[in-house]
Scaffold this motif. Sequence first.
Motif, PDB file in Angstrom:
ATOM      1  N   VAL A   1     -11.532 -21.254 -17.323  1.00 37.27           N
ATOM      2  CA  VAL A   1     -11.768 -21.643 -16.121  1.00 37.27           C
ATOM      3  C   VAL A   1     -10.569 -21.843 -15.324  1.00 37.27           C
ATOM      4  O   VAL A   1     -10.560 -21.465 -14.067  1.00 37.27           O
ATOM      5  CB  VAL A   1     -12.605 -22.892 -16.124  1.00 37.27           C
ATOM      6  CG1 VAL A   1     -12.747 -23.691 -15.105  1.00 37.27           C
ATOM      7  CG2 VAL A   1     -14.023 -22.761 -16.933  1.00 37.27           C
TER       8      VAL A   1
ATOM      9  N   PHE B   1      -9.452 -18.376 -13.981  1.00 39.70           N
ATOM     10  CA  PHE B   1     -10.346 -18.149 -12.866  1.00 39.70           C
ATOM     11  C   PHE B   1     -10.227 -18.714 -11.556  1.00 39.70           C
ATOM     12  O   PHE B   1     -10.056 -18.173 -10.325  1.00 39.70           O
ATOM     13  CB  PHE B   1     -11.645 -18.122 -13.460  1.00 39.70           C
ATOM     14  CG  PHE B   1     -12.804 -17.623 -12.421  1.00 39.70           C
ATOM     15  CD1 PHE B   1     -12.610 -16.093 -12.313  1.00 39.70           C
ATOM     16  CD2 PHE B   1     -13.468 -18.184 -11.590  1.00 39.70           C
ATOM     17  CE1 PHE B   1     -13.895 -15.464 -11.141  1.00 39.70           C
ATOM     18  CE2 PHE B   1     -14.555 -17.526 -10.724  1.00 39.70           C
ATOM     19  CZ  PHE B   1     -14.659 -16.507 -10.721  1.00 39.70           C
TER      20      PHE B   1
ATOM     21  N   ASN C   1     -17.610 -20.628 -14.192  1.00 40.12           N
ATOM     22  CA  ASN C   1     -17.040 -19.628 -13.569  1.00 40.12           C
ATOM     23  C   ASN C   1     -17.887 -19.233 -12.559  1.00 40.12           C
ATOM     24  O   ASN C   1     -17.400 -18.712 -11.312  1.00 40.12           O
ATOM     25  CB  ASN C   1     -16.149 -18.344 -14.518  1.00 40.12           C
ATOM     26  CG  ASN C   1     -15.042 -19.021 -15.025  1.00 40.12           C
ATOM     27  OD1 ASN C   1     -14.544 -19.883 -14.953  1.00 40.12           O
ATOM     28  ND2 ASN C   1     -14.276 -18.149 -16.006  1.00 40.12           N
TER      29      ASN C   1
END
Length: 337
Positions: free
Chosen positions: A201, A204, A160
Amino acid sequence: MARSDLILSIVRASAAGDRKALRASVEAIVAEERSKNHHILADRLQRAMNSVSVAPPAVSSHSAGQSGKDSILETVPRQRIDDLILSLPVGEQIKQLVEEQHRADLLRSYGMQPRHRVLLSGPPGNGKTSVAEAIAEALAVQFFTVRYDALVGSFLGETNTRLAKLFDYARTVPCVLFFDEFDSIGKERGDIHETGEIKRVVSFLLMQIDQLPSYVVTVAATNHAELLDRAVWRRFQLRLSMPQPSAEALAVYLDRQLAQWPEPAGLTADLLAKKLGPVSFAEALEFCQTVRRRHILSSNNRELKAIVREQLDLWAARVIPKVADAARSREAAPPLK
């Protein structure tokens, strides 16, 4: 002239090192100047803002080794849209997107933004990467391909962090940001076999894609649409299917290849397409290039037509790999628009 309160906010943001507030203030001034048809000043402000953004912020020695640029492969786009053989819906929608980007100022004057998120799906070798490159060439912007090897980290939260830096870098300049094999990072979060880290992930990633400005054209390509997270489909304004070419499209492509040969091939493009069978553009190109290699290595002592016959015999005897998971390919994917 820009309002005094915006100028004051720029000074305060610069003094505080608040890059987000600085960008927001400058963007507000750019929009105000464009509304007054002060396009030269607006362009100069935009370029100045981008140049400031490119300069790396002060970072600790721990994070200095990885910048957003490290996760991107920058290439000069050379593929042209008119050189691609696309189905009518795909070709027309790509041209519409390019027109919207070229005339973005007109759209913004009416409170609208040009479309800038495209999802391409279909089997490999049928032009998804070429379409992304052609969009960059038509817009005369940089072509960024995301490098997953430099993006995905082994520690908690590392991916991230790298994603954030990647998107920060992409925002600094008008570009096409290309995610090939998007299913490797945009997986379905409901998959019980995936870890919590992967799910974070994906969440995000989708948030970052939503926040990209319209001058960053995001193109994602996948060979396995059924593996994508359901929320991914909603993020993309254009969702285009690029299946294996028809016999007619393949013949047109082969005709362009044969036209570049120094000798007649001994058969028409239509007949060659039938002999090759259902193949992708990439496979057809590889066959043509193999014939040319053999012709060059023979020092032009062999006729091209003889080499074509020889290679067609080898083509017919080739081993066709089985699909590892045929059942998965038959699963219904979300409808393409």
